[in-house]
Design an enzyme around this catalytic site. Structure first.
Site, PDB file in Angstrom:
ATOM      1  N   CYS A 113     -36.452   2.223  20.194  1.00 51.61           N
ATOM      2  CA  CYS A 113     -35.512   3.344  20.023  1.00 51.61           C
ATOM      3  C   CYS A 113     -36.038   4.391  19.055  1.00 51.61           C
ATOM      4  O   CYS A 113     -35.548   5.519  19.042  1.00 51.61           O
ATOM      5  CB  CYS A 113     -34.171   2.797  19.549  1.00 51.61           C
ATOM      6  SG  CYS A 113     -33.549   1.559  20.681  1.00 51.61           S
ATOM      7  N   HIS A 257     -30.132   8.385  17.267  1.00 47.21           N
ATOM      8  CA  HIS A 257     -30.357   7.612  18.490  1.00 47.21           C
ATOM      9  C   HIS A 257     -29.000   7.101  18.971  1.00 47.21           C
ATOM     10  O   HIS A 257     -28.189   6.634  18.179  1.00 47.21           O
ATOM     11  CB  HIS A 257     -31.293   6.441  18.178  1.00 47.21           C
ATOM     12  CG  HIS A 257     -31.257   5.371  19.222  1.00 47.21           C
ATOM     13  ND1 HIS A 257     -31.532   5.637  20.546  1.00 47.21           N
ATOM     14  CD2 HIS A 257     -30.959   4.045  19.155  1.00 47.21           C
ATOM     15  CE1 HIS A 257     -31.398   4.515  21.238  1.00 47.21           C
ATOM     16  NE2 HIS A 257     -31.049   3.538  20.417  1.00 47.21           N
ATOM     17  N   ASN A 287     -27.246   3.791  26.245  1.00 49.96           N
ATOM     18  CA  ASN A 287     -28.409   3.766  25.350  1.00 49.96           C
ATOM     19  C   ASN A 287     -29.664   3.907  26.211  1.00 49.96           C
ATOM     20  O   ASN A 287     -29.993   3.012  26.981  1.00 49.96           O
ATOM     21  CB  ASN A 287     -28.394   2.426  24.592  1.00 49.96           C
ATOM     22  CG  ASN A 287     -29.570   2.262  23.652  1.00 49.96           C
ATOM     23  OD1 ASN A 287     -30.541   3.011  23.703  1.00 49.96           O
ATOM     24  ND2 ASN A 287     -29.493   1.244  22.800  1.00 49.96           N
TER      25      ASN A 287
HETATM   26  O1  UT7 Z   1     -30.736   0.629  20.604  1.00 46.73           O
HETATM   27  C1  UT7 Z   1     -31.216  -0.421  19.843  1.00 46.73           C
HETATM   28  C2  UT7 Z   1     -30.292  -0.794  18.793  1.00 46.73           C
HETATM   29  N1  UT7 Z   1     -29.149  -1.492  19.357  1.00 46.73           N
HETATM   30  C3  UT7 Z   1     -28.030  -1.497  18.675  1.00 46.73           C
HETATM   31  O2  UT7 Z   1     -27.955  -0.870  17.648  1.00 46.73           O
HETATM   32  C4  UT7 Z   1     -26.886  -2.334  19.196  1.00 46.73           C
HETATM   33  C5  UT7 Z   1     -26.187  -2.981  18.046  1.00 46.73           C
HETATM   34  N2  UT7 Z   1     -25.104  -3.870  18.434  1.00 46.73           N
HETATM   35  C6  UT7 Z   1     -23.983  -3.430  19.055  1.00 46.73           C
HETATM   36  O3  UT7 Z   1     -23.855  -2.257  19.357  1.00 46.73           O
HETATM   37  C7  UT7 Z   1     -22.881  -4.423  19.302  1.00 46.73           C
HETATM   38  O4  UT7 Z   1     -23.170  -5.618  18.626  1.00 46.73           O
HETATM   39  C8  UT7 Z   1     -22.616  -4.721  20.796  1.00 46.73           C
HETATM   40  C9  UT7 Z   1     -22.017  -3.512  21.481  1.00 46.73           C
HETATM   41  C10 UT7 Z   1     -23.925  -5.090  21.476  1.00 46.73           C
HETATM   42  C11 UT7 Z   1     -21.639  -5.868  20.960  1.00 46.73           C
HETATM   43  O5  UT7 Z   1     -20.438  -5.583  20.275  1.00 46.73           O
HETATM   44  P1  UT7 Z   1     -19.788  -6.650  19.279  1.00 46.73           P
HETATM   45  O6  UT7 Z   1     -18.542  -6.061  18.810  1.00 46.73           O
HETATM   46  O7  UT7 Z   1     -20.840  -6.998  18.257  1.00 46.73           O
HETATM   47  O8  UT7 Z   1     -19.464  -7.854  20.249  1.00 46.73           O
HETATM   48  P2  UT7 Z   1     -20.005  -9.370  20.208  1.00 46.73           P
HETATM   49  O9  UT7 Z   1     -21.422  -9.423  20.635  1.00 46.73           O
HETATM   50  O10 UT7 Z   1     -19.667  -9.945  18.889  1.00 46.73           O
HETATM   51  O11 UT7 Z   1     -19.117 -10.035  21.329  1.00 46.73           O
HETATM   52  C12 UT7 Z   1     -17.701 -10.134  21.218  1.00 46.73           C
HETATM   53  C13 UT7 Z   1     -17.167 -10.822  22.437  1.00 46.73           C
HETATM   54  C14 UT7 Z   1     -17.880 -12.116  22.789  1.00 46.73           C
HETATM   55  O12 UT7 Z   1     -16.919 -13.021  23.245  1.00 46.73           O
HETATM   56  P3  UT7 Z   1     -16.334 -14.183  22.277  1.00 46.73           P
HETATM   57  O13 UT7 Z   1     -17.526 -14.978  21.860  1.00 46.73           O
HETATM   58  O14 UT7 Z   1     -15.692 -13.436  21.140  1.00 46.73           O
HETATM   59  O15 UT7 Z   1     -15.378 -14.897  23.154  1.00 46.73           O
HETATM   60  C15 UT7 Z   1     -18.786 -11.746  23.921  1.00 46.73           C
HETATM   61  O16 UT7 Z   1     -19.054 -12.816  24.790  1.00 46.73           O
HETATM   62  O17 UT7 Z   1     -17.306  -9.968  23.586  1.00 46.73           O
HETATM   63  C16 UT7 Z   1     -17.971 -10.712  24.642  1.00 46.73           C
HETATM   64  N3  UT7 Z   1     -18.784  -9.771  25.410  1.00 46.73           N
HETATM   65  C17 UT7 Z   1     -18.297  -9.054  26.441  1.00 46.73           C
HETATM   66  N4  UT7 Z   1     -17.101  -8.990  27.011  1.00 46.73           N
HETATM   67  C18 UT7 Z   1     -16.939  -8.135  28.042  1.00 46.73           C
HETATM   68  C19 UT7 Z   1     -20.091  -9.444  25.226  1.00 46.73           C
HETATM   69  N5  UT7 Z   1     -20.457  -8.532  26.125  1.00 46.73           N
HETATM   70  C20 UT7 Z   1     -19.382  -8.264  26.896  1.00 46.73           C
HETATM   71  C21 UT7 Z   1     -19.149  -7.406  27.980  1.00 46.73           C
HETATM   72  N6  UT7 Z   1     -17.923  -7.365  28.515  1.00 46.73           N
HETATM   73  N7  UT7 Z   1     -20.103  -6.604  28.483  1.00 46.73           N
END
Ligand code: UT7
Length: 330
Positions: A113, A257, A287
């Protein structure tokens, strides 16, 4: 002092728009979850057979056109990309041919990125040292063909889009252009956001076993990446300001980014900056990794958000980890 200024900017995305509702049909996800966690509403994905070089070429031709620069005037091509059409060589070499350039140096930078700012910095150094007068700097990616479109891959596959952005740099002695660039990396976190295969550590680089285990798909520890991102963005923005004896009050626009709207909002809050001075277009593109900053720059210009004399800050964080910023007087 001789340095680079940006003479032309353009972007290109594939025609195909994939909405969150479209993704609901492929995996267990929802428009509401994606918008609430990321701000993304839709993204552009290539059609079968369309490659990173096609998008890079479209953006580059238009950037050259807008800069009023002929292909024969280009002295250097640097492409920020993780996703070259082929395992080797890179998109830079393809662009040299597709654009009909002289046999100038052309190469890719694999800094995820942050790659566009890394590439911009390289172009600026070539121009500062007199090695080049005019450089084509591109960020281009096709991420969609790497994604696991089943529910198992939903944490990654809803995030990424395809696209390209290009800028033409020209040498100037004037008081505008790229004031400074600031590049960082910390490899100990590489497995927090990475793609393991195909890999030269293995022979063959990609086997049926590896494919069955899904080792060809990018993986991310989202929460850990998020935690680092919200610290590194403000830090590297402050670094750019301090290097130029400037403060946030001097800045008209920060172009981060586009990783996650929540990251941009948290960074703005930490800096005490209104979201009206933080550019965002993630709702339309997701992204796009190395392409997101030049696409955002191109759109910010088209929307009249940047005027002559404005100070803008570009900032990025991503896989590696890498992070970077650039201070630019328009
Ligand atoms: O470009 C390079 C740099 N990248 C970044 O900066 C990305 C940084 N990270 C993020 O933006 C966030 O961590 C994400 C958007 C990737 C994820 O958001 P989050 O609020 O951290 O969610 P999480 O990974 O903690 O997941 C929460 C829940 C999980 O379920 P449980 O374990 O709480 O039951 C996941 O399984 O959301 C679930 N989940 C989804 N649900 C519906 C994960 N992906 C999805 C999805 N749809 N696509």
């Amino acid at each position: 002092m001789r340095h680079a200024h940006i003479a032309g900017v353009a972007h290109a995305v594939p025609d195909r728009i994939v909405t969150n509702r479209d993704l609901e049909k492929l995996m267990d996800t929802s428009h509401e979850w994606i918008v609430a966690r990321t701000g993304i509403e839709e993204r552009h994905w290539v059609e079968e057979g369309e490659g990173t070089s096609d998008l890079a070429c479209r953006a580059s031709r238009e950037a050259l056109n807008r800069a009023g620069v002929a292909p024969e005037d280009i002295d250097l091509v640097v492409v920020g990309s993780l996703t070259s059409d082929y395992f080797f060589p890179g998109v830079g070499n393809q662009l040299q041919d597709l654009l009909g350039l002289r046999t100038v140096p052309s190469f890719d930078i694999k800094a995820a990125c942050s790659a566009f700012i890394y590439a911009l910095s390289i172009g600026d150094q070539f121009i500062r040292t007199g090695q080049a007068d005019t450089a084509l700097i591109v960020g281009a990616e096709v991420q969609s063909t790497a994604l696991n479109l089943s529910t198992e891959g939903r944490d990654m596959s809803v995030l990424f889009g395809d696209g390209a952005g290009a800028v033409v740099l020209r040498a100037t002695e004037e008081d505008r252009g790229i004031l400074s660039t600031h590049l960082h990396s910390q490899g100990k976190y590489l497995k927090e956001l990475w793609c393991e295969a195909p890999a030269s550590r293995f022979h063959p680089r990609l086997s049926v076993d590896m494919l069955e285990a899904g080792r060809q798909y990018p993986k991310m520890n989202g929460r850990e990446v998020f935690r680092h991102a919200v610290n590194r963005f403000p830090e590297v923005i402050e670094e750019a300001l301090q290097a130029n004896d400037l403060t946030l009050d001097d800045v008209q626009l920060v172009i981060p980014h586009q990783a996650n709207l929540r990251i941009s909002q948290m960074v703005a809050k930490k800096l005490g900056l209104g979201m009206d001075r933080v550019f965002s277009n993630i709702h339309k593109y997701g992204n796009t990794t190395g392409a997101s900053i030049p696409i955002a720059l191109s759109e910010a210009l088209a929307e009249g958000k940047i005027a002559d004399g404005d100070l803008i800050i570009l900032a990025a964080f991503g896989s590696g980890f890498t992070w970077a910023s650039a201070a630019i007087r328009w």
